[in-house]
Write an enzyme that holds these catalytic residues in place. Structure first.
Site, PDB file in Angstrom:
ATOM      1  N   GLU A  46       0.880  -1.165   0.000  1.00  0.00           N
ATOM      2  CA  GLU A  46       0.000   0.000   0.000  1.00  0.00           C
ATOM      3  C   GLU A  46       0.920   1.218   0.000  1.00  0.00           C
ATOM      4  O   GLU A  46       1.668   1.444   0.951  1.00  0.00           O
ATOM      5  CB  GLU A  46      -0.890  -0.030   1.242  1.00  0.00           C
ATOM      6  CG  GLU A  46      -1.932   1.062   1.308  1.00  0.00           C
ATOM      7  CD  GLU A  46      -2.754   0.949   2.580  1.00  0.00           C
ATOM      8  OE1 GLU A  46      -2.967   1.990   3.230  1.00  0.00           O
ATOM      9  OE2 GLU A  46      -3.156  -0.181   2.943  1.00  0.00           O
ATOM     10  N   ASP A  57      -4.384   8.995  10.186  1.00  0.00           N
ATOM     11  CA  ASP A  57      -3.074   8.468  10.541  1.00  0.00           C
ATOM     12  C   ASP A  57      -2.589   8.983  11.886  1.00  0.00           C
ATOM     13  O   ASP A  57      -2.815  10.141  12.249  1.00  0.00           O
ATOM     14  CB  ASP A  57      -2.049   8.836   9.456  1.00  0.00           C
ATOM     15  CG  ASP A  57      -2.376   8.187   8.127  1.00  0.00           C
ATOM     16  OD1 ASP A  57      -2.774   7.017   8.147  1.00  0.00           O
ATOM     17  OD2 ASP A  57      -2.241   8.845   7.083  1.00  0.00           O
TER      18      ASP A  57
END
Length: 265
Positions: A46, A57
Site C-alpha cells: 500500500e 493516521d
C-alpha cells in the site's frame, strides 16, 4: 483477473500487506522499498501519498508524511517511482492510498489513467464520501480497471457494509478501531467481537484487517478473522531504526512472528 484478484484467488489466508509512505525515508527510496518487500515475501504493498493533514493516521505515519513532503515527494513523482518498481516487481498488487485533496489537484480521471499505465491495481481514498464514489468514481473504476477499496470500522452499520460489498471491488479494509493508526499490544474483546461479527456476515469480498497490528498476537488475530493483515506504523518504525531496507523488512517479519523463509536477501 487483475493482480489483486489473482492474489486472493490463489491465497485466501495469511496475506501480508505493508504500507509505506512514498518518499520516506529518502525521496528516491520508494522503488527500492517495494522491491525489497516483494523479495522477502510480502504479498501486497500500500503506497501512501504523503499529505500535510492525514486525518486517519497516527503520529508515526504523520511524521513519515512530513519527512516525505520535506524531501520533495509529490503525487507525480510517486507515480514515476511506482512505474520503475513495476518493471522489477511484475506480479505483486500495488494499492495507492491517499487523501482526496492531492488527487483532485492532479485530476481524478488523469490519476486513474496514470494508475493503469504504471501498474497500480487499486486505490484507497479514506475521505471519499460513498455517495460521491457511486456517482463519479465507480464509472472510472470500471473504465480503467482500477479497484477502489472502502474502509469499514466498528461503527459502520451492517446496511452500509452490505452497500460497500455490493458496489466495490478488490477487498474490504477492516479498520480495527475508530481511532487513528498506530501499534497496539493486543486487540480488546470489543475489537475481536467486531471481527467475529463481520466474519459472520459472509460478505462476497475478502477482508483485510489494519490499524494496530504490531506483534505475533495481533497478527494472528487479524489472520484468524480475515484473509490477512495490513501493517503500517510498525514498518515505518522498522525503516527508522535500521540502516538498510533489507534489514528493516527482516525486522518487520521477525517482529510479527512470520517465518521469513522466502527471502534471498
Amino acid at each position: 483477473m487483475n493482480r489483486l484478484q489473482s492474489l486472493f484467488a490463489r491465497k485466501s489466508s495469511d496475506i501480508l500487506s505493508v504500507f509505506l509512505t512514498a518518499g520516506f525515508p529518502e525521496l528516491n527510496s520508494t522503488a527500492g522499498v517495494i522491491e525489497q518487500l516483494a523479495r522477502q515475501g510480502v504479498d501486497m504493498v500500500e503506497i501512501g501519498v504523503p499529505f500535510s493533514d492525514p486525518m486517519a493516521d497516527g503520529t508515526v505515519i504523520q511524521h513519515s508524511s512530513s519527512v516525505a513532503l520535506g524531501n520533495g515527494m509529490t503525487l507525480a513523482k510517486l507515480l514515476e517511482q511506482v512505474s520503475d518498481a513495476r518493471k522489477k516487481v511484475p506480479d505483486m498488487p500495488f494499492v495507492l492510498m491517499g487523501y482526496l485533496n492531492p488527487m483532485l489537484r492532479y485530476g481524478i480521471e488523469n490519476l486513474f489513467s496514470k494508475c493503469r499505465e504504471v501498474g497500480i491495481d487499486a486505490i484507497i481514498i479514506p475521505d471519499l464520501p460513498f455517495a460521491e464514489y457511486l456517482r463519479e468514481y465507480k464509472p472510472l473504476c470500471e473504465k480503467y480497471g482500477i479497484d477502489l477499496i472502502m474502509l469499514i470500522t466498528p461503527e459502520t452499520s451492517d446496511e452500509r457494509i452490505h452497500l460497500i460489498d455490493d458496489n466495490c471491488s478488490g477487498f474490504i479494509y477492516m479498520v480495527s478501531t475508530a481511532s487513528t493508526t498506530g501499534t497496539k499490544d493486543r486487540f480488546t474483546d470489543a475489537q475481536v467481537d467486531y471481527f467475529r461479527r463481520i466474519a459472520a456476515m459472509r460478505l462476497k469480498h475478502p477482508r483485510l484487517i489494519g490499524f494496530g497490528i504490531s506483534n505475533p498476537v495481533t497478527m494472528k488475530d487479524a489472520c484468524t478473522y480475515s484473509s490477512g493483515a495490513i501493517i503500517g506504523s510498525l514498518f515505518i518504525k522498522c525503516l527508522e531504526r535500521n540502516t538498510t531496507v533489507s534489514v528493516a523488512v527482516g525486522d518487520l517479519l521477525t517482529t510479527l512472528g512470520i517465518r521469513n523463509d522466502r527471502t534471498d536477501a
